[in-house]
Design a protein around this motif. Structure first.
Motif, PDB file in Angstrom:
ATOM      1  N   PHE A  81       0.847  -1.188   0.000  1.00 31.69           N
ATOM      2  CA  PHE A  81       0.000   0.000   0.000  1.00 31.69           C
ATOM      3  C   PHE A  81       0.884   1.240   0.000  1.00 31.69           C
ATOM      4  CE2 PHE A  81      -2.653  -3.366   1.740  1.00 31.69           C
ATOM      5  CZ  PHE A  81      -3.781  -3.242   0.929  1.00 31.69           C
ATOM      6  N   ARG A  82       1.023   1.815  -1.182  1.00 33.98           N
ATOM      7  CA  ARG A  82       1.897   2.972  -1.380  1.00 33.98           C
ATOM      8  C   ARG A  82       1.405   3.756  -2.587  1.00 33.98           C
ATOM      9  NH1 ARG A  82       4.355  -1.285  -4.154  1.00 33.98           N
ATOM     10  NH2 ARG A  82       5.130  -0.697  -6.210  1.00 33.98           N
ATOM     11  N   PRO A  83       1.717   5.036  -2.639  1.00 33.49           N
ATOM     12  CA  PRO A  83       1.396   5.786  -3.861  1.00 33.49           C
ATOM     13  C   PRO A  83       2.175   5.204  -5.037  1.00 33.49           C
ATOM     14  CG  PRO A  83       1.929   7.259  -2.038  1.00 33.49           C
ATOM     15  CD  PRO A  83       2.330   5.880  -1.603  1.00 33.49           C
ATOM     16  N   ASP A  84       1.515   5.035  -6.154  1.00 30.80           N
ATOM     17  CA  ASP A  84       2.174   4.414  -7.303  1.00 30.80           C
ATOM     18  C   ASP A  84       1.530   4.961  -8.577  1.00 30.80           C
ATOM     19  OD1 ASP A  84       2.774   2.479  -9.447  1.00 30.80           O
ATOM     20  OD2 ASP A  84       3.670   1.288  -7.844  1.00 30.80           O
ATOM     21  N   ALA A  85       2.281   5.773  -9.291  1.00 32.12           N
ATOM     22  CA  ALA A  85       1.747   6.406 -10.494  1.00 32.12           C
ATOM     23  C   ALA A  85       1.429   5.389 -11.574  1.00 32.12           C
ATOM     24  CB  ALA A  85       2.750   7.436 -11.024  1.00 32.12           C
ATOM     25  N   LEU A 141      -4.958   1.150 -13.578  1.00 31.72           N
ATOM     26  CA  LEU A 141      -6.323   0.922 -13.112  1.00 31.72           C
ATOM     27  C   LEU A 141      -7.301   1.886 -13.769  1.00 31.72           C
ATOM     28  CD1 LEU A 141      -8.797   1.369 -10.961  1.00 31.72           C
ATOM     29  CD2 LEU A 141      -7.918  -0.941 -11.315  1.00 31.72           C
ATOM     30  N   ARG A 142      -6.901   3.130 -13.891  1.00 28.66           N
ATOM     31  CA  ARG A 142      -7.787   4.099 -14.555  1.00 28.66           C
ATOM     32  C   ARG A 142      -8.019   3.714 -16.016  1.00 28.66           C
ATOM     33  NH1 ARG A 142      -8.245   9.929 -12.572  1.00 28.66           N
ATOM     34  NH2 ARG A 142      -8.189   9.727 -10.309  1.00 28.66           N
ATOM     35  N   ALA A 143      -6.989   3.240 -16.679  1.00 29.28           N
ATOM     36  CA  ALA A 143      -7.163   2.798 -18.062  1.00 29.28           C
ATOM     37  C   ALA A 143      -8.103   1.596 -18.129  1.00 29.28           C
ATOM     38  CB  ALA A 143      -5.810   2.440 -18.670  1.00 29.28           C
ATOM     39  N   GLY A 194     -10.273   8.906 -17.044  1.00 29.33           N
ATOM     40  CA  GLY A 194      -9.201   9.788 -17.482  1.00 29.33           C
ATOM     41  C   GLY A 194      -8.208  10.104 -16.373  1.00 29.33           C
ATOM     42  N   PRO A 195      -6.989  10.503 -16.733  1.00 36.28           N
ATOM     43  CA  PRO A 195      -5.942  10.744 -15.733  1.00 36.28           C
ATOM     44  C   PRO A 195      -6.250  11.885 -14.777  1.00 36.28           C
ATOM     45  CG  PRO A 195      -5.228  11.442 -17.927  1.00 36.28           C
ATOM     46  CD  PRO A 195      -6.486  10.670 -18.106  1.00 36.28           C
ATOM     47  N   ALA A 196      -7.059  12.853 -15.187  1.00 33.72           N
ATOM     48  CA  ALA A 196      -7.359  14.001 -14.324  1.00 33.72           C
ATOM     49  C   ALA A 196      -8.744  13.925 -13.692  1.00 33.72           C
ATOM     50  CB  ALA A 196      -7.229  15.296 -15.131  1.00 33.72           C
ATOM     51  N   THR A 197      -9.468  12.841 -13.916  1.00 29.55           N
ATOM     52  CA  THR A 197     -10.823  12.704 -13.392  1.00 29.55           C
ATOM     53  C   THR A 197     -10.809  12.534 -11.867  1.00 29.55           C
ATOM     54  OG1 THR A 197     -11.617  11.694 -15.431  1.00 29.55           O
ATOM     55  CG2 THR A 197     -12.906  11.279 -13.440  1.00 29.55           C
ATOM     56  N   PRO A 198     -11.607  13.289 -11.128  1.00 32.75           N
ATOM     57  CA  PRO A 198     -11.678  13.088  -9.676  1.00 32.75           C
ATOM     58  C   PRO A 198     -12.360  11.758  -9.354  1.00 32.75           C
ATOM     59  CG  PRO A 198     -12.536  15.251 -10.315  1.00 32.75           C
ATOM     60  CD  PRO A 198     -12.407  14.447 -11.565  1.00 32.75           C
ATOM     61  N   VAL A 199     -11.737  10.967  -8.456  1.00 31.81           N
ATOM     62  CA  VAL A 199     -12.242   9.634  -8.122  1.00 31.81           C
ATOM     63  C   VAL A 199     -12.348   9.473  -6.607  1.00 31.81           C
ATOM     64  CG1 VAL A 199     -11.815   7.150  -8.244  1.00 31.81           C
ATOM     65  CG2 VAL A 199     -11.297   8.594 -10.220  1.00 31.81           C
ATOM     66  N   MET A 232      -4.411  -1.223  -6.048  1.00 31.82           N
ATOM     67  CA  MET A 232      -4.576  -0.550  -7.334  1.00 31.82           C
ATOM     68  C   MET A 232      -5.727   0.458  -7.250  1.00 31.82           C
ATOM     69  SD  MET A 232      -2.398  -2.066  -9.549  1.00 31.82           S
ATOM     70  CE  MET A 232      -3.083  -1.953 -11.202  1.00 31.82           C
ATOM     71  N   LEU A 233      -6.855   0.039  -6.668  1.00 35.18           N
ATOM     72  CA  LEU A 233      -8.022   0.922  -6.552  1.00 35.18           C
ATOM     73  C   LEU A 233      -7.683   2.165  -5.740  1.00 35.18           C
ATOM     74  CD1 LEU A 233     -10.998   0.390  -7.609  1.00 35.18           C
ATOM     75  CD2 LEU A 233      -9.515  -1.616  -7.630  1.00 35.18           C
ATOM     76  N   TYR A 234      -7.009   1.970  -4.613  1.00 38.87           N
ATOM     77  CA  TYR A 234      -6.664   3.115  -3.764  1.00 38.87           C
ATOM     78  C   TYR A 234      -5.673   4.041  -4.469  1.00 38.87           C
ATOM     79  CZ  TYR A 234      -8.814   0.720   0.257  1.00 38.87           C
ATOM     80  OH  TYR A 234      -9.689   0.108   1.117  1.00 38.87           O
ATOM     81  N   ALA A 235      -4.674   3.467  -5.129  1.00 36.45           N
ATOM     82  CA  ALA A 235      -3.685   4.302  -5.815  1.00 36.45           C
ATOM     83  C   ALA A 235      -4.324   5.110  -6.935  1.00 36.45           C
ATOM     84  CB  ALA A 235      -2.555   3.430  -6.371  1.00 36.45           C
ATOM     85  N   ALA A 236      -5.402   4.564  -7.522  1.00 35.38           N
ATOM     86  CA  ALA A 236      -6.070   5.255  -8.621  1.00 35.38           C
ATOM     87  C   ALA A 236      -7.062   6.304  -8.135  1.00 35.38           C
ATOM     88  CB  ALA A 236      -6.801   4.240  -9.503  1.00 35.38           C
ATOM     89  N   SER A 237      -7.302   6.356  -6.824  1.00 40.00           N
ATOM     90  CA  SER A 237      -8.337   7.237  -6.281  1.00 40.00           C
ATOM     91  C   SER A 237      -7.737   8.489  -5.652  1.00 40.00           C
ATOM     92  CB  SER A 237      -9.166   6.475  -5.236  1.00 40.00           C
ATOM     93  OG  SER A 237      -9.795   5.350  -5.818  1.00 40.00           O
ATOM     94  N   ASP A 238      -8.557   9.508  -5.560  1.00 36.71           N
ATOM     95  CA  ASP A 238      -8.159  10.752  -4.907  1.00 36.71           C
ATOM     96  C   ASP A 238      -8.664  10.825  -3.473  1.00 36.71           C
ATOM     97  OD1 ASP A 238      -6.995  12.055  -7.331  1.00 36.71           O
ATOM     98  OD2 ASP A 238      -9.062  11.838  -8.038  1.00 36.71           O
TER      99      ASP A 238
END
Length: 394
Positions: A184-188, A194-196, A201-206, A282-288
């Motif tokens: 569990f870590r930030p991972d670009a 996951l967003r793909a 989209g890369p800038a979409t708020p999640v 993956m879900l958490y890293a993809a979320s804001d």
């Protein structure tokens, strides 16, 4: 060590406990797991032990897992145990120095007469002991009989609640939840992948909501908040993860219909029921934002810790230890949809600003710290069946 589970089904307590067992086994302790149920039907989901992620992780690591073979259908733990079930339990307990009870429900089994007498450590993961059927009575009976040598509380709110319910204070020891920081870590890269996969989209708020479909999670409040937020944020996405969080669950479908009445297009555009996922990192890293709207029962919600460690900003109702967990790292809100929606937007906007504080908090939420504290407690419990005078966890 023998751990006794009520069953293998989706939930933070089983995830944490299974990770503790894995960590202790990695450190040289020998662990076995006995599950009362081999199959669980709850949250509108059939959950078989052998399909469960925790079961697979334990067995892959060489931890033996057996079951009494019962099927749970939402009627609690029956104390009407058969001779073969008690014999299986006796065999498992006979080889253990200490028995760990995952929550108090397995005590209905461990309190049965004639089982090998072993010191029992009960792992408590909620803050509403009197809302657990007969489980509190089973805990008090085990304490009165001298079986229970310690109760591990995952949160200060747990300790306070059980002490208020009559559990002796000297039995209650707090070991806060921790997570695997390498997972569990930030991972670009995970964020992009996951967003793909979900077409986001890369800038979409999640916003991600990771919870089983249960009354304590207050799913109607989450959905009302999602409606308010999606009306404000045209490109927003709300991900629903957990047992029962699927379109096939009639309860969830009815809740969505109620919350989005007259605004069905918002749900179709921005609400994603994903069910049980095995890739939460993956879900958490993809979320804001990681959201929690629970009304009761929570102690140290695992979703908040996992989400924060992946860089998502927590926004939670004030339940259990949530306020202490997110202090300086996220937002606490009243159980009001408009306030929650506004807080989600503030959290999205503050994600970059809060990143340094989240990074600095990682050691506090470390799995290593948690497991070391459990190891020290269990070593003391194994050395004596007398209530151990244990140091506070570091």
């Amino acid at each position: 060590m023998l751990s006794v589970y009520e069953g293998f089904f989706s939930g933070g307590a089983r995830i944490v406990h299974s990770d503790i067992v894995l960590g202790l086994a990695e450190g040289g302790q020998h662990h076995q797991v006995l599950s009362l149920h081999g199959e669980v039907h709850r949250e509108a989901t059939r959950q078989r032990m052998t399909d469960d992620t925790c079961y697979r992780a334990l067995t892959a690591a060489g931890v033996g897992v057996t079951s009494l073979g019962r099927t749970y259908r939402g009627t609690g733990v029956s104390a009407d145990f058969t001779g073969p079930e008690l014999a299986e339990t006796a065999r498992a307990a006979a080889g253990a120095d200490v028995v760990l009870s995952l929550k108090e429900q397995p005590l209905a089994l461990l309190n049965q007469a004639g089982l090998p007498r072993r010191p029992v450590v009960v792992c408590l993961h909620r803050s509403d002991p009197e809302n657990q059927g007969t489980a509190l009575d089973e805990l008090k009976a085990a304490i009165a009989d001298g079986k229970v040598v310690a109760c591990v509380c995952c949160a200060e709110s747990t300790r306070a609640a059980y002490q208020a319910a009559g559990v002796p204070a000297d039995l209650l020891h707090v070991i806060p939840n921790g997570v695997d920081l390498s997972r569990f870590r930030p991972d670009a890269a995970r964020r992009r992948v996951l967003r793909a996969e979900l077409g986001i989209g890369p800038a979409t708020p999640v916003v991600v909501f990771a919870a089983r479909y249960d009354g304590m999670k207050n799913v109607p409040l989450l959905l009302a908040s999602a409606r308010a937020w999606l009306a404000r944020v045209p490109d927003g996405q709300v991900l629903l993860c957990g047992a029962g969080m699927t379109a096939e669950n009639p309860g969830l479908a009815a809740d969505i219909a109620t919350a989005f009445a007259g605004a069905e297009g918002l749900a179709e555009r921005g609400l994603r029921p994903l069910g049980v996922r095995r890739d939460m990192e993956m879900l958490y890293a993809a979320s804001d934002v990681v959201a929690l709207t629970s009304a009761w029962g929570e102690a140290a919600p695992l979703c908040l810790i996992e989400g924060m460690m992946c860089g998502a900003i927590p926004v939670a109702t004030d339940v259990g230890d949530s306020a202490a967990i997110v202090a300086g790292l996220g937002l606490i809100t009243a159980p009001d949809p408009e306030e929650i929606a506004a807080a989600w937007s503030r959290a999205v906007a503050s994600r970059a600003d809060l990143a340094p504080a989240l990074a600095a908090s990682r050691e506090r939420f470390s799995r290593t710290r948690m497991i070391a504290s459990y190891a020290a407690l269990l070593d003391r419990a194994a050395a004596s069946a007398i209530r151990p005078a244990l140091p506070e966890p570091f």
